[in-house]
Write a protein that holds these residues in place. Structure first.
Motif, mmCIF file in Angstrom:
data_model
loop_
_atom_site.group_PDB
_atom_site.id
_atom_site.type_symbol
_atom_site.label_atom_id
_atom_site.label_comp_id
_atom_site.label_asym_id
_atom_site.label_seq_id
_atom_site.Cartn_x
_atom_site.Cartn_y
_atom_site.Cartn_z
ATOM 1 N N ALA A 1 72.852 42.091 41.914
ATOM 2 C CA ALA A 1 73.832 41.364 42.735
ATOM 3 C C ALA A 1 74.993 40.983 41.828
ATOM 4 C CB ALA A 1 73.184 40.116 43.317
ATOM 5 N N THR A 2 76.178 41.435 42.191
ATOM 6 C CA THR A 2 77.352 41.097 41.387
ATOM 7 C C THR A 2 78.628 41.289 42.195
ATOM 8 O OG1 THR A 2 78.498 41.491 39.287
ATOM 9 C CG2 THR A 2 77.565 43.428 40.375
ATOM 10 N N PRO B 1 79.982 54.186 39.039
ATOM 11 C CA PRO B 1 78.680 53.959 39.648
ATOM 12 C C PRO B 1 78.294 52.482 39.629
ATOM 13 C CG PRO B 1 78.416 54.844 37.438
ATOM 14 C CD PRO B 1 79.876 54.895 37.746
ATOM 15 N N SER B 2 77.239 52.189 40.351
ATOM 16 C CA SER B 2 76.801 50.800 40.476
ATOM 17 C C SER B 2 76.318 50.260 39.126
ATOM 18 C CB SER B 2 75.665 50.698 41.495
ATOM 19 O OG SER B 2 74.492 51.303 40.973
ATOM 20 N N THR B 3 76.402 48.961 38.986
ATOM 21 C CA THR B 3 75.877 48.314 37.773
ATOM 22 C C THR B 3 74.362 48.523 37.683
ATOM 23 O OG1 THR B 3 77.679 46.740 37.879
ATOM 24 C CG2 THR B 3 75.780 46.095 36.551
ATOM 25 N N ALA B 4 73.700 48.596 38.831
ATOM 26 C CA ALA B 4 72.243 48.829 38.834
ATOM 27 C C ALA B 4 71.901 50.164 38.173
ATOM 28 C CB ALA B 4 71.708 48.785 40.264
ATOM 29 N N CYS B 5 72.749 51.190 38.394
ATOM 30 C CA CYS B 5 72.497 52.490 37.751
ATOM 31 C C CYS B 5 72.675 52.387 36.242
ATOM 32 C CB CYS B 5 73.435 53.555 38.321
ATOM 33 S SG CYS B 5 72.930 54.110 39.949
ATOM 34 N N GLY C 1 82.916 35.395 51.301
ATOM 35 C CA GLY C 1 82.530 36.214 52.447
ATOM 36 C C GLY C 1 83.072 35.656 53.750
ATOM 37 N N LEU C 2 82.649 34.451 54.091
ATOM 38 C CA LEU C 2 81.588 33.652 53.498
ATOM 39 C C LEU C 2 80.213 34.299 53.667
ATOM 40 C CD1 LEU C 2 82.535 30.051 54.691
ATOM 41 C CD2 LEU C 2 82.744 30.985 52.390
ATOM 42 N N THR C 3 79.355 34.047 52.710
ATOM 43 C CA THR C 3 77.960 34.432 52.846
ATOM 44 C C THR C 3 77.100 33.218 52.545
ATOM 45 O OG1 THR C 3 77.855 35.019 50.504
ATOM 46 C CG2 THR C 3 78.320 36.809 52.054
ATOM 47 N N TRP C 4 75.900 33.224 53.032
ATOM 48 C CA TRP C 4 74.932 32.192 52.682
ATOM 49 C C TRP C 4 73.521 32.782 52.814
ATOM 50 C CZ3 TRP C 4 78.277 31.995 56.812
ATOM 51 C CH2 TRP C 4 77.716 32.145 58.084
ATOM 52 N N ALA C 5 72.582 32.172 52.131
ATOM 53 C CA ALA C 5 71.207 32.668 52.178
ATOM 54 C C ALA C 5 70.262 31.598 51.657
ATOM 55 C CB ALA C 5 71.065 33.929 51.315
ATOM 56 N N SER C 6 69.043 31.646 52.164
ATOM 57 C CA SER C 6 68.014 30.728 51.662
ATOM 58 C C SER C 6 66.684 31.463 51.633
ATOM 59 C CB SER C 6 67.909 29.482 52.557
ATOM 60 O OG SER C 6 67.586 29.875 53.869
ATOM 61 N N SER C 7 65.843 31.022 50.733
ATOM 62 C CA SER C 7 64.523 31.651 50.598
ATOM 63 C C SER C 7 63.506 30.563 50.285
ATOM 64 C CB SER C 7 64.571 32.676 49.456
ATOM 65 O OG SER C 7 63.360 33.386 49.403
ATOM 66 N N LEU C 8 62.337 30.685 50.872
ATOM 67 C CA LEU C 8 61.271 29.728 50.583
ATOM 68 C C LEU C 8 60.143 30.476 49.873
ATOM 69 C CD1 LEU C 8 61.051 26.670 51.249
ATOM 70 C CD2 LEU C 8 59.424 27.300 53.035
ATOM 71 N N ILE C 9 59.738 29.918 48.736
ATOM 72 C CA ILE C 9 58.716 30.568 47.908
ATOM 73 C C ILE C 9 57.558 29.605 47.692
ATOM 74 C CG2 ILE C 9 58.254 31.553 45.603
ATOM 75 C CD1 ILE C 9 61.353 32.011 45.427
ATOM 76 N N LYS C 10 56.337 30.097 47.835
ATOM 77 C CA LYS C 10 55.176 29.313 47.414
ATOM 78 C C LYS C 10 54.650 29.976 46.151
ATOM 79 C CE LYS C 10 51.144 26.969 49.001
ATOM 80 N NZ LYS C 10 50.221 26.666 50.043
ATOM 81 N N PHE D 1 70.603 50.100 43.230
ATOM 82 C CA PHE D 1 71.893 49.866 43.908
ATOM 83 C C PHE D 1 72.337 48.431 43.712
ATOM 84 C CE2 PHE D 1 68.557 49.030 47.007
ATOM 85 C CZ PHE D 1 68.969 47.881 47.667
ATOM 86 N N ASP D 2 73.620 48.192 43.989
ATOM 87 C CA ASP D 2 74.182 46.843 43.879
ATOM 88 C C ASP D 2 74.272 46.178 45.242
ATOM 89 O OD1 ASP D 2 74.575 47.422 41.221
ATOM 90 O OD2 ASP D 2 76.767 47.294 41.283
ATOM 91 N N VAL D 3 74.250 44.858 45.222
ATOM 92 C CA VAL D 3 74.492 44.047 46.421
ATOM 93 C C VAL D 3 75.728 43.205 46.151
ATOM 94 C CG1 VAL D 3 73.657 42.009 47.651
ATOM 95 C CG2 VAL D 3 72.128 43.908 47.245
ATOM 96 N N GLN D 4 76.643 43.182 47.105
ATOM 97 C CA GLN D 4 77.845 42.379 46.932
ATOM 98 C C GLN D 4 77.837 41.282 47.982
ATOM 99 O OE1 GLN D 4 80.301 40.614 46.906
ATOM 100 N NE2 GLN D 4 82.190 41.554 46.246
ATOM 101 N N ALA D 5 77.342 40.130 47.613
ATOM 102 C CA ALA D 5 77.359 38.973 48.515
ATOM 103 C C ALA D 5 77.870 37.758 47.742
ATOM 104 C CB ALA D 5 75.974 38.722 49.098
ATOM 105 N N ALA D 6 78.684 38.040 46.715
ATOM 106 C CA ALA D 6 79.266 36.991 45.862
ATOM 107 C C ALA D 6 78.170 36.030 45.388
ATOM 108 C CB ALA D 6 80.408 36.289 46.583
#
Ligand code: UT7
Length: 332
Positions: free
Chosen positions: A84-85, A93-97, A321-330, A111-116
């Motif tokens: 993610a970048t 090419p992508s930074t992931a490559c 983006g705006l972008t937003w995200a949340s994740s719940l981890i146990k 591959f790369d993800v662009q979500a700031a």
């Protein structure tokens, strides 16, 4: 983006920040600002800037290498890299490559993800879904950012806020019940990209003498507008993931939020009625490292012993983006 079918767990984390510490006093030598203004308005005391010959992929590799070592996984078993970048080494090419080659991971889809600034949490959700699908087994996700070259050192309202670094995690699908990444959600609203953007350098405004003279290759931001949106969308994303997974706020042991501004984090804490002691923050030392920030903070929190088996951890981020995200981890 994903819901739990099988347990995808975080086997190891890693992070890297460049050696070069740039204090607020150093910034005050470049623009009309002060340590007092930056500290009280943002919570930032210093940030790291990468060396001229240190690209985003170099920082990504250092964080990725540490995550692989911590996970104990054989690198030939990793079959997915997501970086993610918003500051890739180059458009393609992508930074992931580039990471695939530098870390010598022989069997990967990359591959790369662009979500700031939401990128690390987006990558976590995408990787988790891809592992749950059964088509992939082990993923290396990295949030990495070299923001310093896109900062306008003639614009004091933005250049004091950002820093460089990388955070990483190795994810694995395992036969463990009721633990790991419980779920991830993400959202986007692209109706007003001008609130936070790098207008030049893409197909809309390709690089030209004019675009460079107009400083269009630097990050531009309406800080006040972003501030308002940040508190709202991070609060909503946090409430939504808890509701979706049937968890109460009181079940959360640790929040790892995007590190943009301490006042944003304090407003989020107040809104969610979670004490600040349950937040892991490192904004004072690194500033806003965009897609790297949640990954770096998660690694620091783990290595500091703030994450124990059975803990419930909320990751939450917002960004351009705006972008937003949340994740719940146990934690397993
Ligand atoms: O990852 C997502 C990325 N971005 C964010 O999350 C940023 C969100 N926004 C913020 O963090 C805040 O809005 C800022 C830190 C960017 C600005 O804080 P603020 O309290 O909203 O300040 P402001 O924009 O209202 O500016 C207040 C004053 C202005 O002066 P006047 O017009 O009152 O005379 C600015 O020109 O502070 C001035 N100012 C500065 N002064 C010294 C703005 N930047 C600086 C600075 N040093 N670096």
């Amino acid at each position: 983006m994903s819901s739990q079918k099988q347990s995808v767990i975080i086997l190891g984390t890693g992070s890297y920040v460049p050696d070069n510490i740039v204090t607020n006093d150093d910034m005050a030598k470049m623009v009309e600002t002060s340590d007092e203004w930056i500290r009280t308005r943002t919570g930032i005391r210093e940030r790291r800037f990468a060396a001229d010959d240190e690209a985003t992929s170099d920082m990504a590799c250092k964080a990725g290498q540490r995550a692989i070592e911590a996970s104990g996984v054989d690198r030939s078993d990793i079959d997915l890299i997501i970086v993610a970048t918003m500051t890739p080494d180059m458009p393609f090419p992508s930074t992931a490559c580039l990471v695939q080659s530098k870390l010598q991971l022989p069997n990967v889809c990359a591959f790369d993800v662009q979500a700031a600034c939401s990128g690390f949490v987006y990558a976590l959700g995408i990787a988790s879904s891809m592992l749950q699908s059964g088509n992939f087994n082990k993923a290396l996700i990295i949030g990495a950012e070299k923001t310093s070259p896109i900062l306008d050192f003639k614009d004091r309202t933005t250049c004091v806020l950002f820093g460089d670094g990388a955070g990483a995690a190795v994810l694995s699908r395992e036969e463990i019940e009721g633990a790991g990444i419980l779920g991830t959600i993400g959202g986007a609203d692209g109706s007003d990209p001008s609130v936070l953007q790098q207008p030049g350098g893409g197909s809309a405004i390709p690089a030209s003498v004019e675009s460079i003279q107009a400083r269009q290759h630097f990050l531009k931001m309406n800080g006040k507008e972003i501030f308002k949106q940040a508190v709202r969308v991070m609060g909503q994303a946090s409430a939504d993931i808890l509701e979706k997974l049937g968890y109460e706020t009181s079940a959360i042991d640790l929040v790892v939020p995007h590190q943009a501004n301490m006042r944003i984090i304090e407003s989020l804490a107040k809104r969610m009625e979670i004490p600040m002691e349950k937040f892991h923050n490192n904004l004072d030392r690194y500033g806003n490292t965009s897609a790297a920030s949640v990954g770096i903070a998660l690694d620091e929190a783990y290595r500091a012993g703030r994450i124990q088996s059975g803990d419930v951890i909320l990751l939450v981020a917002f960004g351009a983006g705006l972008t937003w995200a949340s994740s719940l981890i146990k934690w397993q």
